[in-house]
Write a protein that holds these residues in place. Sequence first.
Motif, PDB file in Angstrom:
ATOM      1  N   SER A 243       9.276   7.978   8.675  1.00  0.00           N
ATOM      2  CA  SER A 243      10.644   8.278   8.245  1.00  0.00           C
ATOM      3  C   SER A 243      10.670   8.309   6.722  1.00  0.00           C
ATOM      4  O   SER A 243       9.830   7.719   6.066  1.00  0.00           O
ATOM      5  CB  SER A 243      11.607   7.221   8.793  1.00  0.00           C
ATOM      6  N   GLY A 244      11.627   9.008   6.183  1.00  0.00           N
ATOM      7  CA  GLY A 244      11.716   9.149   4.734  1.00  0.00           C
ATOM      8  C   GLY A 244      10.812  10.266   4.254  1.00  0.00           C
ATOM      9  O   GLY A 244      10.657  11.285   4.924  1.00  0.00           O
TER      10      GLY A 244
ATOM     11  N   HIS B  76       9.400  -5.754 -11.295  1.00  0.00           N
ATOM     12  CA  HIS B  76       8.904  -4.920 -12.379  1.00  0.00           C
ATOM     13  C   HIS B  76       7.891  -5.680 -13.232  1.00  0.00           C
ATOM     14  O   HIS B  76       8.108  -6.818 -13.614  1.00  0.00           O
ATOM     15  CB  HIS B  76      10.066  -4.470 -13.263  1.00  0.00           C
TER      16      HIS B  76
ATOM     17  N   ILE C 235       4.750   5.032  12.019  1.00  0.00           N
ATOM     18  CA  ILE C 235       4.817   4.119  10.874  1.00  0.00           C
ATOM     19  C   ILE C 235       6.165   3.433  10.923  1.00  0.00           C
ATOM     20  O   ILE C 235       7.200   4.100  11.024  1.00  0.00           O
ATOM     21  CB  ILE C 235       4.694   4.911   9.563  1.00  0.00           C
TER      22      ILE C 235
ATOM     23  N   ALA D 165      10.944  -3.436  -3.751  1.00  0.00           N
ATOM     24  CA  ALA D 165      10.516  -2.283  -4.528  1.00  0.00           C
ATOM     25  C   ALA D 165      11.499  -2.000  -5.658  1.00  0.00           C
ATOM     26  O   ALA D 165      11.159  -1.393  -6.652  1.00  0.00           O
ATOM     27  CB  ALA D 165      10.401  -1.067  -3.618  1.00  0.00           C
ATOM     28  N   HIS D 166      12.723  -2.430  -5.465  1.00  0.00           N
ATOM     29  CA  HIS D 166      13.764  -2.050  -6.410  1.00  0.00           C
ATOM     30  C   HIS D 166      13.850  -3.026  -7.573  1.00  0.00           C
ATOM     31  O   HIS D 166      14.536  -4.036  -7.532  1.00  0.00           O
ATOM     32  CB  HIS D 166      15.106  -1.982  -5.669  1.00  0.00           C
TER      33      HIS D 166
ATOM     34  N   GLN E 216      15.351   6.347  -8.433  1.00  0.00           N
ATOM     35  CA  GLN E 216      14.849   5.166  -9.134  1.00  0.00           C
ATOM     36  C   GLN E 216      14.729   5.466 -10.629  1.00  0.00           C
ATOM     37  O   GLN E 216      14.296   6.542 -11.007  1.00  0.00           O
ATOM     38  CB  GLN E 216      13.456   4.811  -8.596  1.00  0.00           C
TER      39      GLN E 216
ATOM     40  N   GLU F 244       7.391   6.638  -8.135  1.00  0.00           N
ATOM     41  CA  GLU F 244       7.129   7.754  -7.220  1.00  0.00           C
ATOM     42  C   GLU F 244       7.553   9.064  -7.864  1.00  0.00           C
ATOM     43  O   GLU F 244       6.897  10.092  -7.748  1.00  0.00           O
ATOM     44  CB  GLU F 244       7.922   7.572  -5.918  1.00  0.00           C
TER      45      GLU F 244
ATOM     46  N   GLY G 196      -3.704  -2.851  -3.145  1.00  0.00           N
ATOM     47  CA  GLY G 196      -2.328  -2.829  -2.657  1.00  0.00           C
ATOM     48  C   GLY G 196      -1.393  -2.288  -3.722  1.00  0.00           C
ATOM     49  O   GLY G 196      -0.207  -2.598  -3.752  1.00  0.00           O
ATOM     50  N   ALA G 197      -1.955  -1.464  -4.652  1.00  0.00           N
ATOM     51  CA  ALA G 197      -1.134  -0.979  -5.757  1.00  0.00           C
ATOM     52  C   ALA G 197      -0.139   0.056  -5.270  1.00  0.00           C
ATOM     53  O   ALA G 197      -0.444   0.862  -4.403  1.00  0.00           O
ATOM     54  CB  ALA G 197      -2.036  -0.368  -6.829  1.00  0.00           C
ATOM     55  N   LYS G 198       1.039   0.012  -5.854  1.00  0.00           N
ATOM     56  CA  LYS G 198       1.986   1.094  -5.581  1.00  0.00           C
ATOM     57  C   LYS G 198       2.226   1.863  -6.868  1.00  0.00           C
ATOM     58  O   LYS G 198       2.068   1.315  -7.957  1.00  0.00           O
ATOM     59  CB  LYS G 198       3.283   0.547  -5.005  1.00  0.00           C
ATOM     60  N   PRO G 199       2.585   3.124  -6.756  1.00  0.00           N
ATOM     61  CA  PRO G 199       2.777   3.910  -7.977  1.00  0.00           C
ATOM     62  C   PRO G 199       3.838   3.260  -8.851  1.00  0.00           C
ATOM     63  O   PRO G 199       4.784   2.665  -8.336  1.00  0.00           O
ATOM     64  CB  PRO G 199       3.271   5.259  -7.466  1.00  0.00           C
TER      65      PRO G 199
ATOM     66  N   ALA H 157      11.943  -5.034   2.151  1.00  0.00           N
ATOM     67  CA  ALA H 157      10.852  -4.384   1.426  1.00  0.00           C
ATOM     68  C   ALA H 157      11.433  -3.461   0.359  1.00  0.00           C
ATOM     69  O   ALA H 157      10.921  -3.388  -0.759  1.00  0.00           O
ATOM     70  CB  ALA H 157       9.973  -3.592   2.386  1.00  0.00           C
ATOM     71  N   ALA H 158      12.506  -2.769   0.722  1.00  0.00           N
ATOM     72  CA  ALA H 158      13.133  -1.861  -0.237  1.00  0.00           C
ATOM     73  C   ALA H 158      13.669  -2.641  -1.433  1.00  0.00           C
ATOM     74  O   ALA H 158      13.545  -2.218  -2.570  1.00  0.00           O
ATOM     75  CB  ALA H 158      14.253  -1.080   0.446  1.00  0.00           C
TER      76      ALA H 158
ATOM     77  N   MET I 192       0.848  -1.210   0.000  1.00  0.00           N
ATOM     78  CA  MET I 192       0.000   0.000   0.000  1.00  0.00           C
ATOM     79  C   MET I 192       0.869   1.239   0.000  1.00  0.00           C
ATOM     80  O   MET I 192       0.774   2.069   0.884  1.00  0.00           O
ATOM     81  CB  MET I 192      -0.903  -0.032   1.237  1.00  0.00           C
ATOM     82  N   SER I 193       1.727   1.320  -0.988  1.00  0.00           N
ATOM     83  CA  SER I 193       2.761   2.327  -0.809  1.00  0.00           C
ATOM     84  C   SER I 193       2.321   3.750  -1.142  1.00  0.00           C
ATOM     85  O   SER I 193       2.979   4.688  -0.727  1.00  0.00           O
ATOM     86  CB  SER I 193       4.010   1.936  -1.583  1.00  0.00           C
ATOM     87  N   ALA I 194       1.192   3.925  -1.849  1.00  0.00           N
ATOM     88  CA  ALA I 194       0.772   5.312  -2.098  1.00  0.00           C
ATOM     89  C   ALA I 194       0.310   5.991  -0.819  1.00  0.00           C
ATOM     90  O   ALA I 194       0.266   7.211  -0.740  1.00  0.00           O
ATOM     91  CB  ALA I 194      -0.335   5.362  -3.146  1.00  0.00           C
TER      92      ALA I 194
ATOM     93  N   SER J 191      10.718   1.341   6.608  1.00  0.00           N
ATOM     94  CA  SER J 191      10.693   0.208   5.684  1.00  0.00           C
ATOM     95  C   SER J 191      11.947  -0.631   5.890  1.00  0.00           C
ATOM     96  O   SER J 191      13.038  -0.119   6.125  1.00  0.00           O
ATOM     97  CB  SER J 191      10.601   0.687   4.249  1.00  0.00           C
TER      98      SER J 191
ATOM     99  N   TRP K 121      13.818   7.588  -3.505  1.00  0.00           N
ATOM    100  CA  TRP K 121      12.913   7.301  -4.625  1.00  0.00           C
ATOM    101  C   TRP K 121      13.239   8.131  -5.850  1.00  0.00           C
ATOM    102  O   TRP K 121      12.961   7.741  -6.972  1.00  0.00           O
ATOM    103  CB  TRP K 121      11.461   7.498  -4.187  1.00  0.00           C
TER     104      TRP K 121
ATOM    105  N   SER L 170       8.890   3.099  -0.108  1.00  0.00           N
ATOM    106  CA  SER L 170       9.729   2.079   0.535  1.00  0.00           C
ATOM    107  C   SER L 170      11.197   2.289   0.178  1.00  0.00           C
ATOM    108  O   SER L 170      12.083   1.979   0.947  1.00  0.00           O
ATOM    109  CB  SER L 170       9.260   0.686   0.125  1.00  0.00           C
ATOM    110  N   GLU L 171      11.431   2.814  -0.994  1.00  0.00           N
ATOM    111  CA  GLU L 171      12.817   3.149  -1.369  1.00  0.00           C
ATOM    112  C   GLU L 171      13.068   4.585  -0.947  1.00  0.00           C
ATOM    113  O   GLU L 171      12.473   5.505  -1.500  1.00  0.00           O
ATOM    114  CB  GLU L 171      12.969   2.979  -2.891  1.00  0.00           C
ATOM    115  N   ARG L 172      13.923   4.776   0.044  1.00  0.00           N
ATOM    116  CA  ARG L 172      14.084   6.132   0.583  1.00  0.00           C
ATOM    117  C   ARG L 172      14.564   7.114  -0.477  1.00  0.00           C
ATOM    118  O   ARG L 172      14.170   8.262  -0.491  1.00  0.00           O
ATOM    119  CB  ARG L 172      15.032   6.126   1.775  1.00  0.00           C
TER     120      ARG L 172
END
Lengths: 179, 564
Positions: free
Chosen positions: B173-174, B529, B513, B524-525, A15, B258, B252-255, B520-521, A1-3, B516, A12, A8-10
């Motif tokens: 954080s972040g 994809h 919160i 995402a990386h 990227q 970002e 649970g979609a992520k952009p 998890a990071a 639920m990253s929006a 991460s 970002w 999650s990638e500090r």
Amino acid sequence: MSAILPPSERLWWKQPIDKIEWAWIAIAFVWGMVMFVMMIYWHINGKQNLSNEVYKTSPELFAAKAEKFIAENTVRTETDQQIPVVKVPAGGDGYLIARLWAWYPILELEKGKTYKIHLSSMDYNHGFSLQPVNINIQVIPGYEHVVKMTPTKEGTYAIVCNEFCGIGHHSMLGRIYVK
Amino acid sequence: MATTYRTCPISGLQFEDQAEKLMRWNAVAGVLALLAGGITALLVILTRWPAIKLLPADQFYLILTAHGVDMLILWIIFFEIAVLYFASSTLLRCRLAAPKVAWFAFWLMVVGSIMTNVAIFQGESTVMFTSYVPMQAKWHFYLGIILFAVGALIGCGIFFGTLVVARREKTYSGSIPLVTFGALTAAIIATFTILSGAGILVPTFLWAVGVIKEIDAQLYRMVWWGLGHSSQQINVSAHVSIWYLIAAVVFGAKPLSEKVSRFAFLLYILFLQLASAHHLLSDPGMSAEWKVLNTSYFMYFAVMASMIHGFTVPGAVEAAQRRKGYTNGLFEWLRKAPWGNPVFSGMFISLVSFGFLGGISGVVLGTEQINMLMHNTFYVPGHFHTTVVSGTTLAFMAVTYLLVPVLFKRQMILPKLCQIQPYLFGISMSVLGLVMMGAGTLGVSRRHWDMAFSGAPFQYEWPGAANLMMGLTGIFGVLAVTGGALWILLVVGSLLFGKKLDGGKVSDRPTPIPASTPAAAAVAHGSDHVAVPGTVVLALLLFVCFVLYYFVNWKYLSEVWLLS
């Protein structure tokens, strides 16, 4: 639920962007440029551009000029209200008053001739909406807008007011004849 | 100020007590404004339906003024303040900055709303939502809007303050989440908007009480649209944020990226304000250069931003669905989406209607020369009913199906009707927008009581197709109002009679919160994809429609009288 969570990638912003996203951004950008250029192109080669000739005026000044024009060029009157029908000299200036709740006077034009039509309002904002051609121009008190028009077809045209101007707004209907 | 924090067992979201109450009250005030706006909508539509023509002229213009103010200002902004508090306090899991001030802002907005509505219904402030000078309303018409705007401005301040609180108290954080970032752009645009509004409405108020003698009618239009259009850009930022929110919660979609999504929001801040100039394209007071520059090149950066969101939101949904295994063909991810869940169906119809109808018509309408074909015709409300209504309002309705259980702790009643509502409202509103645009293309005026021009010295017969379009406007308008009324019934019914749900455990300290984890990071990386071919096809379809419709209008323009 990253929006709804911190990314999650500090880092970002480091990227990489996917190729397909780049492609879409490029399409959107180029399309924006095409639309931008299109308006300029139309100013150079198009035949429908709104005039930039505008003067500050006052209702009294404009009414005086319009009355003079009407006195010199009226050919007949129409309706019970004796609204003057004014033949605008070919290539010459015509005046159209917007007021509560009428377009005054009736103008008579010739097909294929070019006229300078002066528009202004005596009171509130009005909307010059030429039907059924469907050309729409804002008419604002204190501003005299000189629009060059060339009718392309003969007929009887209506001028609807399409800016709300009070309780009689919907009865504000004018007329232009093209011969 | 001592406060408590509740963790919702359904969503895992954490609500601070004061923020939660403020969200509820703002949302409820918004729904009341929507109710007033909805009743007036029905009266407007039944009057413009040529076969019915319900109200006499004076009442019609009065009701239309109320409809504009209640919907475009009151409903939308009350709800947006609730969204701002949610995106800051709830998503960042922190206390709301200065809750007492936030309550003051809320009551100021309520007083302003009532004052303006009283002015309108007293009958001497029938000046439409735009209140162009020199037509004058009573002083309290303007003062009510000013008070409301000050309240909303303070609300934005509370939002900014809450972001500072969260950062200082390290509840996350972040970087802030994307949805919060979108809300931040909305709040920044809102600040600009409200200042423009003050810049014109304060002098207008002084003019109404006799302190100022005259306000230039052209200047008024220019500054007023800094309020009038920019306020619609708050909506765009807010509802795009809600699209991302719903995609995140439901799938649970992520952009997709970002960076791209945030950049697109940033473009809104930089360029949307200038788009306000497109209301002046057929005005005498500005030069062609000014019009082309402000409305095109700058506006197109904002258009680009919307095109990006229009790609990344469904793209994020597609990627999430494909990860779950819906990988067959181009569109299995979409076919197997939860169409029976009103949160999703409402969001998706909002996305499609906003993109295909509202977006394309808006850009065409905002083209300098083409504007002459549509300025002040029924096309204009057709356009904004597919942006602000089937776009923004429908997105707000969709997210409410999510928020009633979570925020109000009530189960939605009548789930079958909840399933139908987004379709009924979204589809009939989209068709309504289309037939309104159709009527406008044929020249029919907006804000006009009588297509027969009774009392005029002449006659003008509209083309038969224009009358047909207005009849369809009536039918689909009534359907859309029914869909809106159904939503109000379902929401109010659920708040009153829905099954009470467990609020979750309460603590006097926020739970931050969790940062991460490296794992998890790593996920995402890159490693997960997913290609989104279905979204590419949808986006290209949008693009083809856009290009065709754009050039069709140049063709229309080339056929009218010559103008120079």
